[in-house]
Enzyme design. Structure first.
Site, mmCIF file in Angstrom:
data_model
loop_
_atom_site.group_PDB
_atom_site.id
_atom_site.type_symbol
_atom_site.label_atom_id
_atom_site.label_comp_id
_atom_site.label_asym_id
_atom_site.label_seq_id
_atom_site.Cartn_x
_atom_site.Cartn_y
_atom_site.Cartn_z
ATOM 1 N N LYS A 116 4.373 8.823 9.044
ATOM 2 C CA LYS A 116 4.123 8.201 10.336
ATOM 3 C C LYS A 116 5.120 8.665 11.417
ATOM 4 O O LYS A 116 4.916 9.728 11.972
ATOM 5 C CB LYS A 116 4.052 6.677 10.173
ATOM 6 C CG LYS A 116 2.870 6.318 9.228
ATOM 7 C CD LYS A 116 2.455 4.893 9.208
ATOM 8 C CE LYS A 116 1.125 4.720 8.483
ATOM 9 N NZ LYS A 116 1.154 4.179 7.142
ATOM 10 N N ASP A 129 9.392 2.985 -0.230
ATOM 11 C CA ASP A 129 8.319 3.630 0.519
ATOM 12 C C ASP A 129 8.479 3.231 1.987
ATOM 13 O O ASP A 129 8.027 2.175 2.418
ATOM 14 C CB ASP A 129 6.948 3.218 -0.028
ATOM 15 C CG ASP A 129 5.805 3.865 0.764
ATOM 16 O OD1 ASP A 129 6.079 4.610 1.728
ATOM 17 O OD2 ASP A 129 4.633 3.608 0.417
ATOM 18 N N TYR A 173 0.859 -1.191 0.000
ATOM 19 C CA TYR A 173 0.000 0.000 0.000
ATOM 20 C C TYR A 173 0.890 1.233 0.000
ATOM 21 O O TYR A 173 1.862 1.316 0.748
ATOM 22 C CB TYR A 173 -0.886 0.005 1.247
ATOM 23 C CG TYR A 173 -1.767 1.233 1.385
ATOM 24 C CD1 TYR A 173 -2.815 1.464 0.501
ATOM 25 C CD2 TYR A 173 -1.547 2.156 2.405
ATOM 26 C CE1 TYR A 173 -3.635 2.587 0.633
ATOM 27 C CE2 TYR A 173 -2.359 3.281 2.548
ATOM 28 C CZ TYR A 173 -3.408 3.489 1.660
ATOM 29 O OH TYR A 173 -4.205 4.595 1.795
HETATM 30 C C1 LIG Z 1 0.457 4.620 5.822
HETATM 31 C C2 LIG Z 1 1.189 4.398 4.550
HETATM 32 C C3 LIG Z 1 1.053 5.267 3.449
HETATM 33 C C4 LIG Z 1 0.045 6.379 3.421
HETATM 34 O O1 LIG Z 1 0.292 7.344 4.384
HETATM 35 P P1 LIG Z 1 -0.902 8.320 4.828
HETATM 36 O O2 LIG Z 1 -0.240 9.275 5.755
HETATM 37 O O3 LIG Z 1 -1.946 7.458 5.462
HETATM 38 O O4 LIG Z 1 -1.421 8.967 3.585
HETATM 39 C C5 LIG Z 1 1.871 5.070 2.359
HETATM 40 N N1 LIG Z 1 2.768 4.059 2.324
HETATM 41 C C6 LIG Z 1 2.897 3.194 3.350
HETATM 42 C C7 LIG Z 1 3.922 2.117 3.257
HETATM 43 C C8 LIG Z 1 2.101 3.326 4.479
HETATM 44 O O5 LIG Z 1 2.222 2.434 5.471
#
Ligand SMILES: *Cc1c(COP(=O)(O)O)cnc(C)c1O
Length: 428
Positions: A265, A237, A142
């Site tokens: 995060k 990512d 994701y």
């Molecule tokens: C949480 C997450 C996102 C999206 O981040 P948001 O702040 O919720 O938009 C993208 N990539 C990864 C790997 C994530 O865990």
């Protein structure tokens, strides 16, 4: 009706599904979501004043524990000086330098407000830099909810994907190729056939959105080699893994230097802050230096940056990650042991402060393997634990998070409750 139930009914009338992000609705586990009133350290409290040991940690940001006094003080101080200026600040330069120091592949970095924005911008940048359209992602990873990333795999290898969400035109996803995670042969075949048309490959370097799945060393090394050979940008990512699996993120554990990295995060410490950065020659393509447009009214928000800077300071204190990793292992080993005693098919693994729990005989290596795990068992486990005031994420497909505020006592309590829940599950 208790207050959580009342609030959920009330919320559903005014907010779609009653929530502002889908997983919060408890859709895959059933029951009523807990409305959180406050949080401190390892605990959250719901609107019925029930206290829970929390392994959600706001889905990762709460690495130093909820409402850490030093972070709250930093936020308070920043807020007193004004909430947003729409102009550069000294603190954002400081956090950019701090990020580059901790993640050496990042030569230049730009701040944004969410992980979605970070990955969306990194992909636009990779396309602008290479002048190519095609991107590769992996099944089960994701990367936020921008259009071209909401894709499910096509019917065969080298078939471009279809939208996985209504409202995304097929035209927007026709350049996104979805490959299975950890499948070296698929990667080699794809690069052999269309490698020179690939703008970028984006991956979760330790996946945390299909529960937690680790890549094989061969997979990531092949990925780095092929992207380099074909001039494709490699995007790590690390929105979830950054400052979570290790101070330097997954790339420090893999010994890989990606071209671009996205973060979120943990770097906001609970405030809306995210970032993308990497090679200076690629970052130079962004506006105002280059032709790739990217902007944000609240980007580098001073209050969010203050929370982030203080969080980054705390996680660099001696022994921080050693203790975090030790506690996470302690929990996983304990859960494995009591599951085995109960005779329940279960396993777990952890990296740093991130862990995965699987109702399966072996740790899954791909989305397909994860999807074959026993989600009915997960549901029973989830509700059994929640009934005993221990909160895990409400889906079998989510990773779990430890914080520095979790003590060996919290962990022993968790294992003790799990032993009861596992035994009940086996009795049926
Ligand atoms: C949480 C997450 C996102 C999206 O981040 P948001 O702040 O919720 O938009 C993208 N990539 C990864 C790997 C994530 O865990």
């Amino acid at each position: 009706m208790n207050r959580n139930q009342q609030l959920f009914e009330q919320a559903k009338k005014i907010i779609p599904g009653g929530v502002n992000s889908p997983v919060r609705a408890f859709g895959s586990v059933g029951g009523v979501p807990r409305f959180i009133k406050k949080a401190a350290g390892a605990y959250v409290w719901d609107e019925d004043d029930v206290q829970y040991i929390d392994y959600v940690g706001s889905w990762g940001p709460a690495i130093v524990g909820h409402a850490h006094p030093e972070v709250i003080e930093a936020v308070r101080e920043a807020a007193l000086g004004g909430l947003s200026f729409g102009a550069p600040t000294a603190a954002e330069v400081q956090i950019a330098e701090e990020i580059a120091k901790l993640v050496p592949s990042v030569e230049q970095v730009r701040l944004v407000s969410s992980g979605t924005e970070a990955t969306m911008s990194a992909i636009r940048l990779a396309r602008g830099f290479t002048g190519r359209d095609n991107i590769i992602k992996f099944e089960g990873c994701y990367h936020g909810h921008s259009d071209s990333l909401l894709v499910k795999a096509g019917s065969g290898l080298l078939t471009f994907g279809n939208p996985s969400s209504a409202g995304v035109p097929a035209d927007f996803t026709k350049h996104t190729l979805v490959l299975p995670y950890n499948d070296v042969a698929a990667l080699q075949q794809t690069f052999a056939e269309i490698g020179d048309s690939v703008a970028c490959v984006i991956l979760e370097p330790i996946a945390g959105n299909m529960n937690m799945i680790q890549p094989s060393a061969e997979f990531i090394q092949t990925l780095r080699r092929l992207t380099e050979q074909h001039g494709a940008v490699l995007i790590y990512d690390e929105v979830m893994t950054g400052f979570r699996v290790a101070l330097g993120g997954a790339q420090s554990l893999h010994g890989i230097t990606p071209d671009l990295t996205t973060m979120g995060k943990v770097i906001g410490g609970g405030m809306p802050l995210a970032a993308f950065g990497g090679r200076a020659d690629i970052m130079a393509c962004i506006s105002p230096l280059g032709g790739v447009y990217q902007a944000g009214t609240l980007s580098g928000n001073p209050v969010a940056v203050a929370a982030g800077l203080k969080t980054l300071e705390i996680i660099q204190r001696p022994g921080f990650y050693e203790q975090l990793a030790k506690h996470t292992q302690m929990l996983c080993h304990g859960l494995n042991a009591v599951a085995q005693e109960a005779g329940l098919p279960f396993c777990s693994q952890s990296v740093g402060g991130m862990f995965g729990l699987y109702f399966a005989d072996a740790v899954p290596q791909s989305y397909a393997e994860m999807a074959a795990s026993n989600t009915e068992h997960f549901k029973q486990f989830f509700h059994g634990m929640l009934d005993h005031q221990i909160a895990f994420g409400p889906s079998a497909f989510e990773a779990c998070f430890m914080s520095a505020a979790h003590t060996p006592e919290h962990i022993a309590d968790t294992i003790g409750v799990a032993a009861e829940v596992f035994t009940q599950m086996v009795r049926g």
